[in-house]
Write a protein that holds these residues in place. Structure first.
Motif, mmCIF file in Angstrom:
data_model
loop_
_atom_site.group_PDB
_atom_site.id
_atom_site.type_symbol
_atom_site.label_atom_id
_atom_site.label_comp_id
_atom_site.label_asym_id
_atom_site.label_seq_id
_atom_site.Cartn_x
_atom_site.Cartn_y
_atom_site.Cartn_z
ATOM 1 N N ASP A 2 0.845 -1.195 0.000
ATOM 2 C CA ASP A 2 0.000 0.000 0.000
ATOM 3 C C ASP A 2 0.878 1.242 0.000
ATOM 4 O O ASP A 2 1.508 1.544 1.000
ATOM 5 N N PRO A 3 0.948 1.978 -1.115
ATOM 6 C CA PRO A 3 1.823 3.148 -1.158
ATOM 7 C C PRO A 3 1.357 4.275 -0.246
ATOM 8 O O PRO A 3 2.128 5.161 0.072
ATOM 9 N N HIS A 4 0.094 4.230 0.192
ATOM 10 C CA HIS A 4 -0.416 5.275 1.070
ATOM 11 C C HIS A 4 -0.163 4.950 2.528
ATOM 12 O O HIS A 4 -0.507 5.725 3.400
ATOM 13 N N HIS A 5 0.395 3.776 2.776
ATOM 14 C CA HIS A 5 0.606 3.344 4.144
ATOM 15 C C HIS A 5 2.055 3.591 4.517
ATOM 16 O O HIS A 5 2.947 3.450 3.728
ATOM 17 N N GLY A 6 2.289 3.949 5.697
ATOM 18 C CA GLY A 6 3.636 4.164 6.195
ATOM 19 C C GLY A 6 3.555 4.410 7.680
ATOM 20 O O GLY A 6 2.519 4.204 8.295
ATOM 21 N N VAL A 31 -2.466 13.290 -3.691
ATOM 22 C CA VAL A 31 -2.510 11.949 -4.279
ATOM 23 C C VAL A 31 -3.260 11.000 -3.346
ATOM 24 O O VAL A 31 -4.055 10.170 -3.794
ATOM 25 N N MET A 32 -3.035 11.123 -2.043
ATOM 26 C CA MET A 32 -3.707 10.257 -1.076
ATOM 27 C C MET A 32 -5.227 10.426 -1.171
ATOM 28 O O MET A 32 -5.970 9.458 -1.103
ATOM 29 N N ILE A 33 -5.687 11.645 -1.363
ATOM 30 C CA ILE A 33 -7.123 11.909 -1.420
ATOM 31 C C ILE A 33 -7.706 11.530 -2.777
ATOM 32 O O ILE A 33 -8.727 10.857 -2.857
ATOM 33 N N GLY A 34 -7.059 11.948 -3.847
ATOM 34 C CA GLY A 34 -7.630 11.744 -5.174
ATOM 35 C C GLY A 34 -7.165 10.509 -5.906
ATOM 36 O O GLY A 34 -7.778 10.094 -6.881
ATOM 37 N N GLY A 35 -6.080 9.905 -5.469
ATOM 38 C CA GLY A 35 -5.521 8.746 -6.154
ATOM 39 C C GLY A 35 -4.415 9.166 -7.113
ATOM 40 O O GLY A 35 -4.269 10.337 -7.457
ATOM 41 N N ARG A 36 -3.638 8.197 -7.530
ATOM 42 C CA ARG A 36 -2.498 8.487 -8.415
ATOM 43 C C ARG A 36 -2.940 8.975 -9.785
ATOM 44 O O ARG A 36 -2.294 9.804 -10.402
ATOM 45 N N GLN A 37 -4.037 8.426 -10.287
ATOM 46 C CA GLN A 37 -4.486 8.789 -11.626
ATOM 47 C C GLN A 37 -5.075 10.194 -11.684
ATOM 48 O O GLN A 37 -4.911 10.893 -12.666
ATOM 49 N N ARG A 38 -5.788 10.594 -10.618
ATOM 50 C CA ARG A 38 -6.445 11.906 -10.601
ATOM 51 C C ARG A 38 -6.313 12.566 -9.238
ATOM 52 O O ARG A 38 -7.299 12.700 -8.507
ATOM 53 N N PRO A 39 -5.105 12.978 -8.864
ATOM 54 C CA PRO A 39 -4.955 13.654 -7.570
ATOM 55 C C PRO A 39 -5.720 14.974 -7.560
ATOM 56 O O PRO A 39 -5.912 15.594 -8.604
ATOM 57 N N ILE A 40 -6.176 15.364 -6.381
ATOM 58 C CA ILE A 40 -6.849 16.656 -6.286
ATOM 59 C C ILE A 40 -5.815 17.764 -6.425
ATOM 60 O O ILE A 40 -4.617 17.531 -6.266
#
Length: 109
Positions: free
Chosen positions: A35-39, A52-61
């Protein structure tokens, strides 16, 4: 910090491999292996990483949308570890996003 030169290269490689295995084991226990959003929850994120965490890699806000979410009290404002530096805590931000998603999915039923 000084570099120890008395270790031979195979011993160093073994130590690095052991450390990587330990990190992988901990990540697997925490469900964070892929999970790239996990750390680490206390780890700091930049504005772009939060987008990127909110919108995703394809469509970040956008950053403008991020700051609108802050103004609406949906996301907490950033911390400032140094003057001119804005960072968000990974765990806190992830919890806020998850809480918002749960509220939206539960509120529509």
């Amino acid at each position: 910090m000084t570099l120890q030169t008395d270790d031979d290269p195979p011993r160093i490689k073994q130590r690095v491999a052991e450390q990587k295995a330990e990190t992988d084991r901990r990540n697997a226990e925490n469900g964070a292996a892929n999970d790239p959003h996990h750390g680490h929850p206390g780890e700091f994120l930049t504005a772009d990483e939060v987008c990127v965490m909110i919108g995703g890699r394809q469509r970040p806000i956008s950053r403008a949308t991020l700051y609108r979410l802050i103004k609406l009290d949906i996301i907490s404002p950033p911390e400032h570890p140094s003057p001119g530096i804005s960072r968000w805590r990974r765990g806190k931000t992830r919890a806020e996003i998850d809480a918002r998603a749960a509220a939206q999915s539960g509120g529509g039923q």
